[in-house]
Design an enzyme around this catalytic site. Structure first.
Site, PDB file in Angstrom:
ATOM      1  CE  LYS A 179      -3.566 -17.617  53.528  1.00  0.00           C
ATOM      2  NZ  LYS A 179      -2.874 -17.006  54.984  1.00  0.00           N
ATOM      3  CD  GLU A 210     -11.714  -4.319  51.311  1.00  0.00           C
ATOM      4  OE1 GLU A 210     -12.217  -5.856  51.099  1.00  0.00           O
ATOM      5  OE2 GLU A 210     -11.838  -3.637  52.612  1.00  0.00           O
ATOM      6  N   GLY A 233      -0.413 -13.189  54.698  1.00  0.00           N
ATOM      7  CA  GLY A 233      -0.773 -12.398  53.688  1.00  0.00           C
ATOM      8  C   GLY A 233       0.296 -11.079  53.946  1.00  0.00           C
ATOM      9  NE  ARG A 234       1.017 -10.063  59.880  1.00  0.00           N
ATOM     10  CZ  ARG A 234      -0.654 -10.879  60.635  1.00  0.00           C
ATOM     11  NH1 ARG A 234      -1.411 -10.620  59.433  1.00  0.00           N
ATOM     12  NH2 ARG A 234      -0.776 -11.208  61.509  1.00  0.00           N
ATOM     13  CD  GLU A 241      -3.029  -7.674  59.021  1.00  0.00           C
ATOM     14  OE1 GLU A 241      -2.009  -8.671  58.898  1.00  0.00           O
ATOM     15  OE2 GLU A 241      -4.055  -6.981  58.686  1.00  0.00           O
ATOM     16  CG  HIS A 264      11.466  20.535  55.490  1.00  0.00           C
ATOM     17  ND1 HIS A 264      12.003  21.841  55.712  1.00  0.00           N
ATOM     18  CD2 HIS A 264      12.427  20.081  54.661  1.00  0.00           C
ATOM     19  CE1 HIS A 264      13.449  22.166  55.780  1.00  0.00           C
ATOM     20  NE2 HIS A 264      13.336  20.597  54.965  1.00  0.00           N
ATOM     21  CE  LYS A 296     -11.006  -8.224  56.803  1.00  0.00           C
ATOM     22  NZ  LYS A 296     -10.661 -10.112  55.757  1.00  0.00           N
TER      23      LYS A 296
HETATM   24  O1  F6P Z   1      -8.032  -7.771  56.414  1.00  0.00           O
HETATM   25  C1  F6P Z   1      -6.511  -7.974  56.887  1.00  0.00           C
HETATM   26  C2  F6P Z   1      -6.285  -9.165  55.775  1.00  0.00           C
HETATM   27  O2  F6P Z   1      -6.892 -10.484  56.038  1.00  0.00           O
HETATM   28  C3  F6P Z   1      -4.599  -9.506  55.511  1.00  0.00           C
HETATM   29  O3  F6P Z   1      -4.184  -9.521  56.989  1.00  0.00           O
HETATM   30  C4  F6P Z   1      -4.716  -9.339  54.058  1.00  0.00           C
HETATM   31  O4  F6P Z   1      -3.275  -8.837  54.056  1.00  0.00           O
HETATM   32  C5  F6P Z   1      -5.768  -9.313  53.329  1.00  0.00           C
HETATM   33  O5  F6P Z   1      -6.055  -8.487  54.240  1.00  0.00           O
HETATM   34  C6  F6P Z   1      -5.792  -9.516  51.655  1.00  0.00           C
HETATM   35  O6  F6P Z   1      -6.657 -10.314  51.794  1.00  0.00           O
HETATM   36  P1  F6P Z   1      -6.191 -11.783  50.294  1.00  0.00           P
HETATM   37  O7  F6P Z   1      -4.793 -11.630  50.141  1.00  0.00           O
HETATM   38  O8  F6P Z   1      -7.270 -12.514  51.170  1.00  0.00           O
HETATM   39  O9  F6P Z   1      -7.147 -11.150  49.618  1.00  0.00           O
END
Ligand code: F6P
Length: 541
Positions: free
Chosen positions: A206, A212, A268-269, A354, A385, A505
Site C-alpha cells: 500500500k 521488508e 492494509g488488512r 491489528e 491431537h 520499525k
Molecule cells: O506494519 C503493519 C502494516 O502497516 C500493516 O498494517 C500492513 O498490512 C503491512 O504493514 C504492509 O504494509 P504495506 O502494504 O504498505 O507494505
C-alpha cells in the site's frame, strides 16, 4: 470509570453474568428443547449456530441493548456512507466499496469511488487474462508461468490465504509463490526452482515503503537482472506493482501502466479484495474473483440491513465482547475443518488483532476494560491431537469458532464424513462434557476418575456452509471484518489504525545503522547495547 462501563446495559450484563456463570450448558439445553433453532442465524450462504454459548435470552437482550447504547447502527451507517471513521488518520474505511456493484454510489469527499474501483478491476482482469492465456511474455518471449507476490501483512496474508483457500479452483499450470519475510531464506526458497524468464513479480505494498517488501523487491530485481545480463528493459515485463503510492512505484522503476492502484480508504488488512488481490485473480480467473466479491457484498448487505437480533456479524461480535469483558476470556480459537483454510487463522490474526489491539478509546482516554482478544488456531482435525487437551480440560475459558462445509472439494470414501463427524463431536464434547458420575458408570476407578472428567460448559460457535467456493470465502471474511467493527464500536476504539507497529520499525532502523557502523557508540539500555555488541562480533565469525 469509562463511559462504557457506566452504560445501563453494561451494568446489566455485569450484574447478570454471575447468574449465567453458574449455569451449565447441559441445563440450558435441557430447559429449552428449541434452543438449537432459536440461537441460529443464516446469511450469505453461512449458517451460524451459537446455541452452545453461555447465554440466554436475557443475556442477548442486554448485549443488543449495549450495541444500541453504543450507537452501533449509526457508526455502521457512517462507515458505509464513507465518513472518516478512521479518526486518527482522518480517513474513511470503505472496504465495502471494493465489492459494491457498479450501480452503487459511494462517495468520499463528494466523489463517487465505485467507478474508480471498477476501472481498476477491469484493468486487473485484462492483465490476469493475458497472463493466464500465455499472452504476457517474459524478456525472451516465453510465457509467464510463475507468479511471486512480494508483500507483507495485509499485502501478503490476504493473498496467500485466498490462494490456499481457493486453490481447488486455480490454474495448476501457474506456480504461485508468496514472499514476505525480510529473512532472505523466504525469497531464496521461493525462487529456487524458478526460471527468471518465466517469472512475474507482483510487488504488493500500500505504502511502497515497507522495509521488508522493498528489500525483497530489490533482491527480486537483482535476481532477474542477473539473468538478463543487466538489461533493465526486462523489468517492465517481469514486475507489476499494487500500491497507493504512484511516486514510489515509479522511483522503483515500475511504470504506472504496470501499476494497479487503490486508495487510502482501504486499510492494509482490509485490502485482499482490492488490487492487492491481483495474484488471487490470476490464479483463479477474473470471474472467480468477481464471485468472491459478490460473496463479500452479500455479507455487507446483510450487516447493513438485517436487524441486530438476526445479524451474524453483530451477534458474533457481541459474543466476543461477552467473553472478553465479562468472563475474562483472553483468546479465541479459530478451528477450520477444511484443509484449504489452513492459512485462515493467520489471516484472521492480523484482521482481528491489528484492528482491535488498542488500549485507548477514539478520544485517546485509556480503556478500563479488556479489548481485542488473541486469535489463534489450526485446521481440524490436526489441532485435536495437539492443543485441544487444554481447551477441554485446562483452566482457561477459550471460546472456539468451528468452521465446516457439507461437501468436500476432494470427496473420497469416508474422509469427509469422518472430518465432519469430528467437528460436530468436538462442539458437543466441549459443551456437554462428561460428569464424574458418567465416568464412574463406565467402570473407571476412583483414583483415575477425576482425570477422566470433562467439565464441559465450554462455548463454541459452528459456522457451516455447503461448499468452500469463492463466494463462501468472501462472505466469511466480510463476516469477521464486520464482527471486528462491531466489537470496536462497543469498546469505543478505532479498528482502522495500527500505530502499535511503528516503534519497533523505528528502532529497527536505528539498530541496523548501528550494526552496520560498528564504531557508532551505543546509547540504548544495557540489555539492548549488549545484544547489539554480541551481534556485531558474532556476525563476522
Ligand atoms: O506494519 C503493519 C502494516 O502497516 C500493516 O498494517 C500492513 O498490512 C503491512 O504493514 C504492509 O504494509 P504495506 O502494504 O504498505 O507494505
Amino acid at each position: 470509570m469509562s463511559a462504557l462501563r457506566e452504560k445501563k446495559s453494561w451494568r446489566a450484563l455485569e450484574q447478570y453474568q454471575p447468574e449465567i456463570a453458574r449455569q451449565h450448558l447441559r441445563d440450558l439445553f435441557a430447559a429449552d428443547p428449541k434452543r438449537a433453532d432459536r440461537y441460529r442465524a443464516d446469511a450469505a450462504g453461512w449458517k451460524f449456530d451459537y446455541s452452545r454459548h453461555r447465554i440466554d435470552d436475557r443475556t442477548l437482550q442486554h448485549l443488543f441493548a449495549l450495541a444500541r447504547e453504543c450507537g452501533l447502527e449509526a457508526r455502521r451507517d457512517a462507515m458505509f456512507a464513507g465518513e472518516k471513521v478512521n479518526t486518527t488518520e482522518q480517513r474513511a474505511a470503505l472496504h465495502i466499496a471494493l465489492r459494491a456493484p457498479a450501480r452503487k454510489v459511494i462517495k468520499v469527499d463528494g466523489v463517487n469511488v465505485v467507478p474508480e474501483v471498477r476501472t481498476v478491476l477491469k484493468r486487473m482482469a485484462e492483465f490476469a487474462d493475458a497472463v493466464r492465456e500465455g499472452r504476457w511474455l517474459g524478456f525472451n518471449g516465453r510465457p509467464i508461468r510463475n507468479i511471486v507476490n512480494i508483500g507483507i501483512g495485509g499485502s501478503d496474508l490476504g493473498p496467500v490465504m485466498a490462494y490456499e483457500a481457493l486453490r481447488h479452483y486455480s490454474d495448476r499450470k501457474l506456480q504461485m509463490r508468496f514472499v514476505s519475510n525480510v529473512d532472505y531464506t523466504d525469497f531464496a526458497e521461493a525462487v529456487r526452482d524458478l526460471r527468471p524468464e518465466e517469472t512475474l513479480f507482483i510487488v504488493a505494498s500500500k505504502t511502497f515503503t515497507t522495509l521488508e517488501t522493498m528489500t525483497n523487491a530489490h533482491s527480486a530485481r537483482d535476481w532477474l537482472l542477473a539473468a538478463t545480463g543487466g538489461d533493465k528493459a526486462a523489468v517492465a515485463k517481469h514486475f507489476v506493482a499494487l500500491s497507493t503510492n504512484e511516486k514510489a512505484v515509479e522511483e522503483f522503476g515500475i511504470s504506472t501502466q504496470q501499476m494497479y492502484g487503490f486508495w487510502d480508504w482501504v486499510g492494509g488488512r482490509y485490502s485482499m479484495d482490492s488490487a492487492i488481490g491481483l495474484s488471487t485473480m490470476i490464479a483463479l480467473s477474473p470471474d472467480a474473483f468477481h464471485e468472491m466479491l459478490a460473496g463479500f457484498h452479500a455479507m455487507d448487505e446483510h450487516f447493513r440491513t438485517a436487524p441486530l437480533e438476526r445479524n451474524l456479524p453483530v451477534i458474533m461480535g457481541l459474543l466476543g465482547v461477552w467473553y472478553t469483558d465479562f468472563f475474562n476470556a483472553e483468546t479465541v480459537a479459530v478451528l477450520p475443518y477444511e484443509q484449504y483454510l489452513k492459512r485462515f487463522p493467520a489471516y484472521l490474526q492480523q484482521l482481528t488483532m491489528e484492528s482491535n489491539g488498542k488500549h485507548v478509546t477514539v478520544d485517546g482516554a485509556p480503556v478500563d476494560y479488556p479489548t481485542g482478544p488473541i486469535y489463534w488456531g489450526e485446521p481440524g482435525t490436526n489441532g485435536q491431537h495437539s492443543f485441544y487437551q487444554l481447551i477441554h480440560q485446562g483452566t482457561r475459558l477459550i471460546p472456539c469458532d468451528f468452521l465446516g462445509f457439507a461437501q468436500s472439494l476432494n470427496p473420497s470414501g469416508r474422509h469427509h464424513d469422518l472430518l465432519i463427524a469430528n467437528v460436530i463431536a468436538q462442539a458437543e464434547a466441549l459443551a456437554f462434557g462428561k460428569t464424574l458420575q458418567q465416568v464412574k458408570a463406565e467402570g473407571v476407578n476412583d483414583e483415575l476418575a477425576p482425570h477422566r472428567v470433562f467439565e464441559g460448559n465450554r462455548p463454541s460457535s459452528l459456522l457451516l456452509a455447503d461448499r468452500l467456493t469463492p463466494a463462501a470465502l468472501g462472505s466469511l471474511i466480510a463476516l469477521y471484518e464486520h464482527s471486528v467493527f462491531t466489537q470496536a464500536t462497543i469498546w469505543n476504539i478505532n479498528p482502522f489504525d495500527q500505530w502499535g507497529v511503528e516503534l519497533g520499525k523505528q528502532l529497527a532502523l536505528r539498530v541496523v545503522d548501528e550494526i552496520e557502523s560498528p564504531r557508532k557508540p551505543l546509547n540504548h539500555d544495557s540489555a539492548t547495547n549488549a545484544t547489539i555488541a554480541w551481534y556485531r562480533k558474532a556476525r563476522r565469525k
